[in-house]
Structure formats: structure tokens, C-alpha cells
Design an enzyme around this catalytic site. Structure first.
Site, PDB file in Angstrom:
ATOM      1  N   LYS A 181       0.846  -1.204   0.000  1.00  0.00           N
ATOM      2  CA  LYS A 181       0.000   0.000   0.000  1.00  0.00           C
ATOM      3  C   LYS A 181       0.879   1.251   0.000  1.00  0.00           C
ATOM      4  O   LYS A 181       1.741   1.399   0.852  1.00  0.00           O
ATOM      5  CB  LYS A 181      -0.882   0.018   1.250  1.00  0.00           C
ATOM      6  CG  LYS A 181      -1.815  -1.179   1.350  1.00  0.00           C
ATOM      7  CD  LYS A 181      -2.525  -1.231   2.691  1.00  0.00           C
ATOM      8  CE  LYS A 181      -1.608  -1.547   3.841  1.00  0.00           C
ATOM      9  NZ  LYS A 181      -2.298  -1.810   5.112  1.00  0.00           N
ATOM     10  N   THR A 212      -7.805   9.524   9.103  1.00  0.00           N
ATOM     11  CA  THR A 212      -7.501   8.281   8.386  1.00  0.00           C
ATOM     12  C   THR A 212      -7.254   7.125   9.367  1.00  0.00           C
ATOM     13  O   THR A 212      -6.572   6.158   9.033  1.00  0.00           O
ATOM     14  CB  THR A 212      -6.250   8.466   7.505  1.00  0.00           C
ATOM     15  OG1 THR A 212      -5.203   8.993   8.344  1.00  0.00           O
ATOM     16  CG2 THR A 212      -6.507   9.409   6.346  1.00  0.00           C
ATOM     17  N   GLY A 214      -7.643   3.821  10.915  1.00  0.00           N
ATOM     18  CA  GLY A 214      -8.286   2.567  10.527  1.00  0.00           C
ATOM     19  C   GLY A 214      -8.302   2.265   9.037  1.00  0.00           C
ATOM     20  O   GLY A 214      -8.956   1.305   8.615  1.00  0.00           O
ATOM     21  N   THR A 215      -7.550   3.025   8.237  1.00  0.00           N
ATOM     22  CA  THR A 215      -7.581   2.767   6.786  1.00  0.00           C
ATOM     23  C   THR A 215      -7.065   1.367   6.433  1.00  0.00           C
ATOM     24  O   THR A 215      -7.665   0.672   5.617  1.00  0.00           O
ATOM     25  CB  THR A 215      -6.735   3.805   6.019  1.00  0.00           C
ATOM     26  OG1 THR A 215      -5.457   3.899   6.648  1.00  0.00           O
ATOM     27  CG2 THR A 215      -7.393   5.167   6.000  1.00  0.00           C
ATOM     28  N   GLY A 216      -5.955   0.989   7.052  1.00  0.00           N
ATOM     29  CA  GLY A 216      -5.348  -0.307   6.727  1.00  0.00           C
ATOM     30  C   GLY A 216      -6.249  -1.465   7.147  1.00  0.00           C
ATOM     31  O   GLY A 216      -6.442  -2.427   6.386  1.00  0.00           O
ATOM     32  N   CYS A 217      -6.823  -1.369   8.344  1.00  0.00           N
ATOM     33  CA  CYS A 217      -7.714  -2.431   8.842  1.00  0.00           C
ATOM     34  C   CYS A 217      -8.935  -2.544   7.939  1.00  0.00           C
ATOM     35  O   CYS A 217      -9.389  -3.644   7.589  1.00  0.00           O
ATOM     36  CB  CYS A 217      -8.183  -2.126  10.269  1.00  0.00           C
ATOM     37  SG  CYS A 217      -6.832  -1.929  11.433  1.00  0.00           S
TER      38      CYS A 217
HETATM   39  N1  LIG Z   1      -4.776  10.344   1.904  1.00  0.00           N
HETATM   40  C1  LIG Z   1      -5.203   9.275   1.215  1.00  0.00           C
HETATM   41  N2  LIG Z   1      -5.970   9.431   0.112  1.00  0.00           N
HETATM   42  C2  LIG Z   1      -6.408   8.370  -0.589  1.00  0.00           C
HETATM   43  N3  LIG Z   1      -6.127   7.098  -0.261  1.00  0.00           N
HETATM   44  C3  LIG Z   1      -5.356   6.872   0.816  1.00  0.00           C
HETATM   45  C4  LIG Z   1      -4.858   7.936   1.621  1.00  0.00           C
HETATM   46  N4  LIG Z   1      -4.136   7.410   2.659  1.00  0.00           N
HETATM   47  C5  LIG Z   1      -4.187   6.080   2.503  1.00  0.00           C
HETATM   48  N5  LIG Z   1      -4.903   5.735   1.386  1.00  0.00           N
HETATM   49  C6  LIG Z   1      -5.221   4.386   0.917  1.00  0.00           C
HETATM   50  O1  LIG Z   1      -5.785   3.698   2.027  1.00  0.00           O
HETATM   51  C7  LIG Z   1      -5.411   2.319   1.997  1.00  0.00           C
HETATM   52  C8  LIG Z   1      -4.713   1.975   3.307  1.00  0.00           C
HETATM   53  O2  LIG Z   1      -3.389   2.432   3.196  1.00  0.00           O
HETATM   54  P1  LIG Z   1      -2.458   2.909   4.377  1.00  0.00           P
HETATM   55  O3  LIG Z   1      -1.102   3.039   3.745  1.00  0.00           O
HETATM   56  O4  LIG Z   1      -3.041   4.116   5.032  1.00  0.00           O
HETATM   57  O5  LIG Z   1      -2.558   1.695   5.346  1.00  0.00           O
HETATM   58  P2  LIG Z   1      -1.955   1.507   6.775  1.00  0.00           P
HETATM   59  O6  LIG Z   1      -0.784   2.399   6.986  1.00  0.00           O
HETATM   60  O7  LIG Z   1      -1.747   0.051   6.955  1.00  0.00           O
HETATM   61  O8  LIG Z   1      -3.138   1.993   7.696  1.00  0.00           O
HETATM   62  P3  LIG Z   1      -3.188   1.938   9.309  1.00  0.00           P
HETATM   63  O9  LIG Z   1      -2.387   3.092   9.813  1.00  0.00           O
HETATM   64  O10 LIG Z   1      -4.637   2.028   9.586  1.00  0.00           O
HETATM   65  O11 LIG Z   1      -2.557   0.637   9.717  1.00  0.00           O
HETATM   66  C9  LIG Z   1      -4.547   2.172   0.749  1.00  0.00           C
HETATM   67  O12 LIG Z   1      -5.373   1.765  -0.320  1.00  0.00           O
HETATM   68  C10 LIG Z   1      -4.005   3.573   0.519  1.00  0.00           C
HETATM   69  O13 LIG Z   1      -3.624   3.789  -0.814  1.00  0.00           O
HETATM   70  C1  LIG Z   2      -5.943  -2.700  17.600  1.00  0.00           C
HETATM   71  C2  LIG Z   2      -5.353  -1.994  16.436  1.00  0.00           C
HETATM   72  N1  LIG Z   2      -5.070  -2.702  15.331  1.00  0.00           N
HETATM   73  C3  LIG Z   2      -4.548  -2.092  14.240  1.00  0.00           C
HETATM   74  C4  LIG Z   2      -4.325  -0.725  14.255  1.00  0.00           C
HETATM   75  C5  LIG Z   2      -3.783  -0.079  12.987  1.00  0.00           C
HETATM   76  O1  LIG Z   2      -2.868   0.846  13.136  1.00  0.00           O
HETATM   77  C6  LIG Z   2      -4.631  -0.015  15.443  1.00  0.00           C
HETATM   78  N2  LIG Z   2      -4.433   1.320  15.527  1.00  0.00           N
HETATM   79  N3  LIG Z   2      -5.150  -0.666  16.504  1.00  0.00           N
END
Ligand SMILES: Nc1ncnc2c1ncn2[C@@H]1O[C@H](COP(=O)(O)OP(=O)(O)OP(=O)(O)O)[C@@H](O)[C@H]1O
Ligand SMILES: Cc1ncc(CO)c(N)n1
Length: 272
Positions: A181, A212, A214-217
Site C-alpha cells: 500500500k 484516516t 483505521g484505513t489499513g484495517c
Molecule cells: N490520503 C489518502 N488518500 C487516498 N487514499 C489513501 C490515503 N491514505 C491512505 N490511502 C489508501 O488507504 C489504503 C490503506 O493504506 P495505508 O497506507 O493508510 O494503510 P496503513 O498504513 O496500513 O493503515 P493503518 O495506519 O490504519 O494501519 C490504501 O489503499 C491507501 O492507498
Molecule cells: C488494535 C489496532 N489494530 C490495528 C491498528 C492499525 O494501526 C490499530 N491502531 N489498533
């Protein structure tokens, strides 16, 4: 995303940590599962005391009860797809791998969560080795962000070429597909899917949003639902990228820090 493949009764599972503020972790996973019309189940691995400002404490759950939660679910309601999120200790990781290996595990999505948005470590340093050795090889797809991909491969990532190099190295660890990502890089939000003859980019405009959490989850949970509904990996990632983009677009201010993304629960789209 909702069509004749949609089956509201399809069981899916998350094995992850709890976020007391509801924006990430188990809570984000279950919200995504419901919004995308599946029946969500959970195995909790750790409790975090967390809000939009940060993570303030973490208590790991005993590996015995983690094992038992997995066993009773698999022996009763077999999940069609599942994800693993926060798994903080080497022992918990080994326990989960050993327990899952007793069952037929389909469509395993691993989000190798390491550090929260606020900078708190959610994976103990000594746990990385077991994550690489025992869990990642079991995955259908892993979804690291660039920092996690760097941490696992040792490759410094600044651009798409670096993402490709890292994806190739991650595939050598055994998962069928890797989605690196690019949300943390400059420019558009570009994610790279690689594996089994596939090399494809999923792009969206970078949205200027502060909320943002929870985006990754949310993205990895959306992939779980789409695999459970029967989409192939490219469709599953494409649909999920659309979902997270809209969820970020509609993210909102709640609390005093980094607010959550929005989930869509339309009650009017039919299905069965
Ligand atoms: N500002 C943004 N605008 C558009 N898409 C975004 C933005 N930030 C993240 N994304 C998208 O959101 C999704 C999750 O990516 P991100 O890199 O934020 O995950 P992450 O770091 O694992 O998240 P978390 O911090 O919740 O663990 C990906 O598809 C990424 O391209
Ligand atoms: C419990 C939990 N899982 C995943 C994330 C993602 O960063 C978070 N902030 N908290």
C-alpha cells in the site's frame, strides 16, 4: 460491489486486536464486514486502550484463549475468508499458526500491523521473526504498508520501483499475492498487487483528509469480504480500494485527534 454474488450469510473472521475507540482493529473489521454484507466473527488477540489521539496501553490476551476461540469457530462455523491483524508477541503468532494449521484455511488475508498511526508499536520487535516464519507463508494475500514492507524486506521504499522490488522479496516468503500500500508515499495513493503472474496498480487521488484512523484495517477487511463473496483477487482488491477511497472521502471529525473513516450501511440494495 453488491450483486448476485452477495450472500449476507457468508461467514468471515478477523483475528486482531481491539481498538477501544472503534476506528481501527477488531471494531473497524466488524464494521467493514457488516457494511459489505457478510457475517463477521472475531478472535481477539489483545486489548488496546486507544482513542483518536493515540494508543495508551496494550494488554495481550493469553494464547490459550486465543487458541480456544479459533478452535470453536472453525469447528462450528467455517469462515469463507479471514484476516489476521494485530498479533503482538512471538508466542501468540506461533499459537495462531499452529491452531490454524489443523483446519482448511481459505482466503487468508494478513495485514502485518506494526505501528499505529500515532507511532505506538503494536508488534514486539522480537515477534517479527515468527510473523515471517510462521504466518506470512500461510497467507493468500498480505497487505503491508510501505513501512511494514521495508521492515520485513530491508528494502528502503521511496517510489514504485522500490515497491516492486519489495513485493518480489515478500513473495519469496510464501504468500500467493502481495499488496504493497502506497498510502504513506507522496503523490497519488497507489497500491501495487503482485503474485502468480499478476502485477497491477490500484490508484486513487490522494485525499487531503486528516481522519484516516483505521484505513489499513478497513482495506484488508474489505478484501476479506470480497474474497468471501467469490471475487478473484484483482476484483477483490479493486472493489476494496474503491470502498476505502470513499470511506476516506467521507471520514469525519470525532474526538480530538485522527478521526475514523466512514462505513456505508445502505439498507436498500437488495441481495439475499
Ligand atoms: N490520503 C489518502 N488518500 C487516498 N487514499 C489513501 C490515503 N491514505 C491512505 N490511502 C489508501 O488507504 C489504503 C490503506 O493504506 P495505508 O497506507 O493508510 O494503510 P496503513 O498504513 O496500513 O493503515 P493503518 O495506519 O490504519 O494501519 C490504501 O489503499 C491507501 O492507498
Ligand atoms: C488494535 C489496532 N489494530 C490495528 C491498528 C492499525 O494501526 C490499530 N491502531 N489498533
Amino acid at each position: 460491489m453488491i450483486n448476485n454474488k452477495t450472500n449476507y450469510r457468508v461467514p468471515v473472521l478477523t483475528i486482531a486486536g481491539s481498538d477501544s475507540s472503534g476506528g481501527a482493529g477488531i471494531q473497524a473489521d466488524l464494521k467493514t464486514f457488516s457494511a459489505l454484507k457478510t457475517f463477521g466473527m472475531s478472535v481477539i488477540t489483545a486489548i488496546t486502550a486507544q482513542n483518536t489521539r493515540g494508543v495508551f496501553a496494550v494488554e495481550e490476551i493469553s494464547k490459550e484463549i486465543i487458541k480456544k476461540q479459533i478452535e470453536v469457530i472453525f469447528e462450528d462455523i467455517h469462515p469463507k475468508a479471514l484476516k489476521i491483524g494485530m498479533v503482538s508477541s512471538p508466542d501468540i503468532i506461533k499459537q495462531i499458526a499452529d491452531t490454524l494449521s489443523k483446519y482448511e484455511v481459505n482466503n487468508l488475508v494478513i495485514d502485518p500491523v506494526m505501528i499505529s498511526k500515532s507511532g505506538y508499536s503494536l508488534l514486539r520487535t522480537e515477534a517479527k521473526e515468527n510473523l515471517i516464519k510462521y504466518l506470512i507463508p500461510m497467507a493468500y494475500i498480505i497487505t503491508p504498508n510501505t513501512m511494514e514492507a521495508e521492515e520485513i524486506t530491508g528494502i528502503h521504499i521511496e517510489n514504485l520501483e522500490d515497491m516492486k522490488e519489495a513485493a518480489k522479496k515478500l513473495l519469496e516468503l510464501g504468500p500467493k499475492y502481495v499488496l504493497v500500500k502506497g498510502g504513506h508515499l507522496d503523490g497519488d495513493a497507489v497500491d501495487l498487487l503482485m503474485g502468480d503472474g499478476v502485477c497491477e496498480l490500484f490508484e486513487s487521488k490522494r485525499l487531503d483528509r486528516k481522519n484516516t484512523h483505521g484505513t489499513g484495517c478497513t482495506l484488508s477487511s474489505a478484501i476479506v469480504t470480497q474474497l468471501a463473496h467469490g471475487y478473484d483477487v484483482k476484483e477483490a482488491v479493486g472493489n476494496s480500494k474503491n470502498y476505502i477511497t470513499k470511506a476516506i472521502e467521507n471520514s469525519f471529525d470525532i474526538g480530538h485527534g485522527i478521526g475514523p473513516v466512514h462505513h456505508f450501511y445502505e439498507f436498500d440494495k437488495g441481495g439475499n
